[in-house]
Design a protein around this motif. Structure first.
Motif, PDB file in Angstrom:
ATOM      1  N   SER A  41      36.901  40.512  47.387  1.00 50.71           N
ATOM      2  CA  SER A  41      37.905  39.460  47.286  1.00 50.71           C
ATOM      3  C   SER A  41      39.110  40.011  46.547  1.00 50.71           C
ATOM      4  CB  SER A  41      37.327  38.261  46.527  1.00 50.71           C
ATOM      5  OG  SER A  41      38.304  37.265  46.327  1.00 50.71           O
ATOM      6  N   ASN A  42      40.276  39.461  46.848  1.00 50.30           N
ATOM      7  CA  ASN A  42      41.481  39.827  46.105  1.00 50.30           C
ATOM      8  C   ASN A  42      41.441  39.071  44.782  1.00 50.30           C
ATOM      9  OD1 ASN A  42      44.029  40.313  45.054  1.00 50.30           O
ATOM     10  ND2 ASN A  42      45.069  40.135  47.016  1.00 50.30           N
ATOM     11  N   ASN A  43      40.684  39.623  43.836  1.00 50.13           N
ATOM     12  CA  ASN A  43      40.417  38.935  42.577  1.00 50.13           C
ATOM     13  C   ASN A  43      41.673  38.719  41.749  1.00 50.13           C
ATOM     14  OD1 ASN A  43      37.362  38.667  42.438  1.00 50.13           O
ATOM     15  ND2 ASN A  43      37.566  40.838  42.925  1.00 50.13           N
ATOM     16  N   ARG A  44      42.549  39.691  41.751  1.00 45.07           N
ATOM     17  CA  ARG A  44      43.773  39.548  40.952  1.00 45.07           C
ATOM     18  C   ARG A  44      44.624  38.400  41.486  1.00 45.07           C
ATOM     19  NH1 ARG A  44      46.150  44.429  37.655  1.00 45.07           N
ATOM     20  NH2 ARG A  44      47.802  43.372  36.506  1.00 45.07           N
ATOM     21  N   PRO A  73      34.524  44.728  36.566  1.00 43.91           N
ATOM     22  CA  PRO A  73      35.883  44.880  37.108  1.00 43.91           C
ATOM     23  C   PRO A  73      36.375  43.685  37.906  1.00 43.91           C
ATOM     24  CG  PRO A  73      34.333  46.363  38.199  1.00 43.91           C
ATOM     25  CD  PRO A  73      33.632  45.807  37.018  1.00 43.91           C
ATOM     26  N   GLU A  74      35.473  42.946  38.579  1.00 38.61           N
ATOM     27  CA  GLU A  74      35.917  41.757  39.311  1.00 38.61           C
ATOM     28  C   GLU A  74      36.451  40.710  38.343  1.00 38.61           C
ATOM     29  OE1 GLU A  74      33.137  40.966  42.990  1.00 38.61           O
ATOM     30  OE2 GLU A  74      31.977  41.856  41.352  1.00 38.61           O
ATOM     31  N   PHE A  75      35.705  40.460  37.272  1.00 38.06           N
ATOM     32  CA  PHE A  75      36.151  39.512  36.253  1.00 38.06           C
ATOM     33  C   PHE A  75      37.453  39.992  35.614  1.00 38.06           C
ATOM     34  CE2 PHE A  75      31.779  37.520  34.977  1.00 38.06           C
ATOM     35  CZ  PHE A  75      31.616  37.092  36.274  1.00 38.06           C
ATOM     36  N   PHE A  76      37.522  41.298  35.353  1.00 38.74           N
ATOM     37  CA  PHE A  76      38.694  41.878  34.703  1.00 38.74           C
ATOM     38  C   PHE A  76      39.940  41.678  35.566  1.00 38.74           C
ATOM     39  CE2 PHE A  76      40.364  45.961  32.453  1.00 38.74           C
ATOM     40  CZ  PHE A  76      41.123  45.176  31.597  1.00 38.74           C
ATOM     41  N   GLU A  77      39.797  41.851  36.885  1.00 37.00           N
ATOM     42  CA  GLU A  77      40.933  41.660  37.779  1.00 37.00           C
ATOM     43  C   GLU A  77      41.391  40.206  37.787  1.00 37.00           C
ATOM     44  OE1 GLU A  77      39.664  43.116  41.552  1.00 37.00           O
ATOM     45  OE2 GLU A  77      39.768  45.225  40.951  1.00 37.00           O
ATOM     46  N   ARG A  78      40.454  39.283  37.702  1.00 36.77           N
ATOM     47  CA  ARG A  78      40.813  37.855  37.656  1.00 36.77           C
ATOM     48  C   ARG A  78      41.594  37.554  36.377  1.00 36.77           C
ATOM     49  NH1 ARG A  78      34.766  36.027  39.871  1.00 36.77           N
ATOM     50  NH2 ARG A  78      34.983  37.284  41.778  1.00 36.77           N
TER      51      ARG A  78
END
Length: 220
Positions: A41-44, A73-78
């Motif tokens: 997913s485009n988390n950012r 990293p997914e959480f971090f991008e969000r």
């Protein structure tokens, strides 16, 4: 391979699978040196959507609940996407408290207790996942506050439970049906020794009750 976890913790396990020439693909963040992470997913962008929605509703004090490091990293991008928008509006990252939480309701509950114990009273909380958000809502209510009247909450994932919690959770939807189909296609290609594709799926804002439907005052 699906699901959240500590990327650094299972790095060795992935290397073992690669060394064994196991055919596998993953749903997850883009990780350097791991081409098997093919669908994400485009988390950012999801984090940007959450911050933009809250800002447009009039909220001006914010927090983030979820791990914000290379371990997730997914959480971090969000988190980074969330900050992108807030910084554009003059909010300093230092003014956006962040407390770690893995993707469980209990972790969200405990992190919110820590947030309040530290003296923070944000008007809006963005969380790294819906399970965390449900725990956040319960902690806010346990503190005698109301969602969304006192604290707005936004999650990420749009799990089935999101529409049934009280209040129903505003969240960022990931198209997991499409992701599952694309993962299977890539796995079959990998087995057939064909080239596979890395694809980023765009998220979608799902507005429900937990962040309020009316404008709040600019002083909030």
């Amino acid at each position: 391979m699906l699901g959240y976890g500590d990327y650094i913790d299972y790095e060795e396990k992935l290397q073992q699978l690669l060394a064994q020439q196991t055919h596998f693909v993953c749903w997850g963040a883009q990780v350097e040196g791991h081409p098997e992470f093919t669908i994400r997913s485009n988390n950012r962008e999801g984090g940007r959507q959450a911050a933009t929605h809250l800002w447009e509703l009039g909220y001006r004090s914010f927090a983030f609940i979820g791990i914000a490091s290379d371990h997730a990293p997914e959480f971090f991008e969000r988190y980074q996407g969330y900050l992108d928008v807030l910084v554009e509006h003059g909010i300093s990252p230092e003014d956006v408290p962040q407390f770690d939480a893995i993707s469980t309701e209990q972790a969200g509950y405990s992190a919110t207790q820590q947030l309040f114990a530290a003296g923070h009273r944000p008007r809006a909380i963005f969380t790294a996942s819906d399970l965390i958000a449900i725990g956040v809502i319960r902690a806010v209510q346990a503190a005698g506050l109301r969602v969304p009247e006192d604290v707005a909450v936004v999650g990420f994932d749009d799990i089935p439970m999101a529409s049934f919690c009280t209040p129903a959770l505003t969240t960022i939807q990931q198209n997991t049906t499409l992701a599952g189909e694309m993962l299977v296609v890539n796995l079959l290609k990998l087995i057939a020794q064909e080239s596979i594709n890395q694809t980023e799926i765009e998220p979608k804002m799902i507005v429900r009750r937990s962040c309020g439907s009316a404008q709040v005052t600019s002083a909030s």
